[in-house]
Design a protein around this motif. Structure first.
Motif, PDB file in Angstrom:
ATOM      1  N   THR A   1       0.906  -1.293   0.031  1.00  0.00           N
ATOM      2  CA  THR A   1       0.075  -0.063   0.114  1.00  0.00           C
ATOM      3  C   THR A   1       0.893   1.281   0.060  1.00  0.00           C
ATOM      4  OG1 THR A   1      -1.665  -1.152   1.270  1.00  0.00           O
ATOM      5  CG2 THR A   1      -1.918   1.322   1.437  1.00  0.00           C
ATOM      6  N   GLU A   2       1.712   1.276   0.808  1.00  0.00           N
ATOM      7  CA  GLU A   2       2.840   2.506   0.982  1.00  0.00           C
ATOM      8  C   GLU A   2       3.538   2.625  -0.116  1.00  0.00           C
ATOM      9  OE1 GLU A   2       3.296   4.935   3.198  1.00  0.00           O
ATOM     10  OE2 GLU A   2       1.545   3.934   4.409  1.00  0.00           O
ATOM     11  N   PHE A   3       4.120   1.618  -0.855  1.00  0.00           N
ATOM     12  CA  PHE A   3       4.946   1.474  -1.871  1.00  0.00           C
ATOM     13  C   PHE A   3       4.239   1.848  -3.259  1.00  0.00           C
ATOM     14  CE2 PHE A   3       7.145  -0.700  -5.528  1.00  0.00           C
ATOM     15  CZ  PHE A   3       8.416  -0.136  -5.141  1.00  0.00           C
ATOM     16  N   THR A   4       3.041   1.508  -3.499  1.00  0.00           N
ATOM     17  CA  THR A   4       2.316   1.606  -4.636  1.00  0.00           C
ATOM     18  C   THR A   4       1.797   3.310  -4.412  1.00  0.00           C
ATOM     19  OG1 THR A   4       0.228   0.768  -3.713  1.00  0.00           O
ATOM     20  CG2 THR A   4       1.310  -0.299  -5.179  1.00  0.00           C
ATOM     21  N   GLY A   5       1.584   3.685  -3.289  1.00  0.00           N
ATOM     22  CA  GLY A   5       1.231   5.179  -2.958  1.00  0.00           C
ATOM     23  C   GLY A   5       2.058   6.071  -3.364  1.00  0.00           C
ATOM     24  N   VAL A   6       3.429   5.721  -3.036  1.00  0.00           N
ATOM     25  CA  VAL A   6       4.486   6.626  -3.800  1.00  0.00           C
ATOM     26  C   VAL A   6       4.852   6.744  -5.008  1.00  0.00           C
ATOM     27  CG1 VAL A   6       7.106   6.811  -3.462  1.00  0.00           C
ATOM     28  CG2 VAL A   6       5.741   6.522  -1.232  1.00  0.00           C
ATOM     29  N   TRP A   7       4.516   5.590  -5.672  1.00  0.00           N
ATOM     30  CA  TRP A   7       4.704   5.310  -7.038  1.00  0.00           C
ATOM     31  C   TRP A   7       3.675   6.049  -7.975  1.00  0.00           C
ATOM     32  CZ3 TRP A   7       9.007   3.673 -10.147  1.00  0.00           C
ATOM     33  CH2 TRP A   7       9.959   3.216  -9.514  1.00  0.00           C
TER      34      TRP A   7
ATOM     35  N   MET B   1      10.038   9.020  -9.163  1.00  0.00           N
ATOM     36  CA  MET B   1      10.475   7.581  -8.958  1.00  0.00           C
ATOM     37  C   MET B   1      10.644   6.925 -10.154  1.00  0.00           C
ATOM     38  SD  MET B   1      10.844   7.549  -5.632  1.00  0.00           S
ATOM     39  CE  MET B   1      10.994   5.520  -5.367  1.00  0.00           C
ATOM     40  N   GLN B   2       9.598   7.091 -11.095  1.00  0.00           N
ATOM     41  CA  GLN B   2       9.553   6.616 -12.382  1.00  0.00           C
ATOM     42  C   GLN B   2      11.031   7.048 -12.876  1.00  0.00           C
ATOM     43  OE1 GLN B   2       6.258   6.691 -14.902  1.00  0.00           O
ATOM     44  NE2 GLN B   2       5.103   6.689 -12.965  1.00  0.00           N
TER      45      GLN B   2
END
Length: 196
Positions: free
Chosen positions: A96-102, A111-112
């Motif tokens: 959840t946190e990871f996809t939130g950043v991306w 990030m990309q």
């Protein structure tokens, strides 16, 4: 007559470019020498500033590297936020946190760009790889209370999703909603953690 008196330590006076000079030097040295082989002293020397200015502006070598990556988040802070939960919720919380950043408005494109440059730029892969190995994976292990081997698998799962979904845009990954990604990957990451 040229003033040959030694430079006094500390901040430069007037309109200083010290912070920018340090950042440029860090980007060059991290790119050339990697994370481990770049010291704050070597960055200060390259930038032509007193070594005390490096921690003054960036706090630590870790902070300097994060700034040099030009990303709007500190990976360590993000890992600590993502792992601040009961152990049986780690899988869901981490994805959840990871996809939130991306997928964040202020963070996603940066990030990309980081991932793209880490893959394509010959100087960045080694620096980012060393940073991930020496800083990120051990912090995941420590903050989740799992082995380094398990943390390595979890980090590879997260960055695998990022590569397939956000960088390559593979339809099987990119066509899923964020909620679907969380629902599918959360339990699988949790299985890896529970198996430790």
């Amino acid at each position: 007559m040229v003033d040959k008196s030694p430079r006094r330590p500390g901040r430069r006076t007037g309109d200083s470019t010290a912070r920018d000079d340090i950042l440029r030097a860090a980007q060059n040295l991290f790119g050339r020498n990697g994370f481990k082989n770049t010291s704050m002293r070597s960055v200060a020397t390259e930038a032509g500033v007193d070594v005390a200015l490096v921690p003054y502006y960036f706090g630590s070598k870790h902070g300097l590297f994060v700034a040099a990556l030009e990303v709007p988040i500190d990976p360590a802070d993000q890992i600590l936020r993502a792992t601040d939960c009961p152990r049986d919720e780690l899988g869901k919380r981490m994805i959840t946190e990871f996809t939130g950043v991306w997928e964040g408005i202020e963070t996603g494109s940066a990030m990309q760009g980081l991932l793209r440059s880490a893959i394509n730029d010959e100087s960045r892969p080694s620096a980012f790889a060393e940073f991930a190995s020496s800083e990120m994976v051990p912090l995941v292990a420590q903050s989740t209370d799992v082995s380094v081997e398990t943390a390595r698998i979890v980090v590879s799962m997260l960055f695998g999703v990022a590569t397939m979904r956000y960088l390559l845009g593979v339809p099987l990954f990119a066509d899923l909603t964020r909620d679907e990604v969380i629902a599918q990957w959360g339990p699988r990451i949790q299985q890896v953690i529970d198996g430790d």
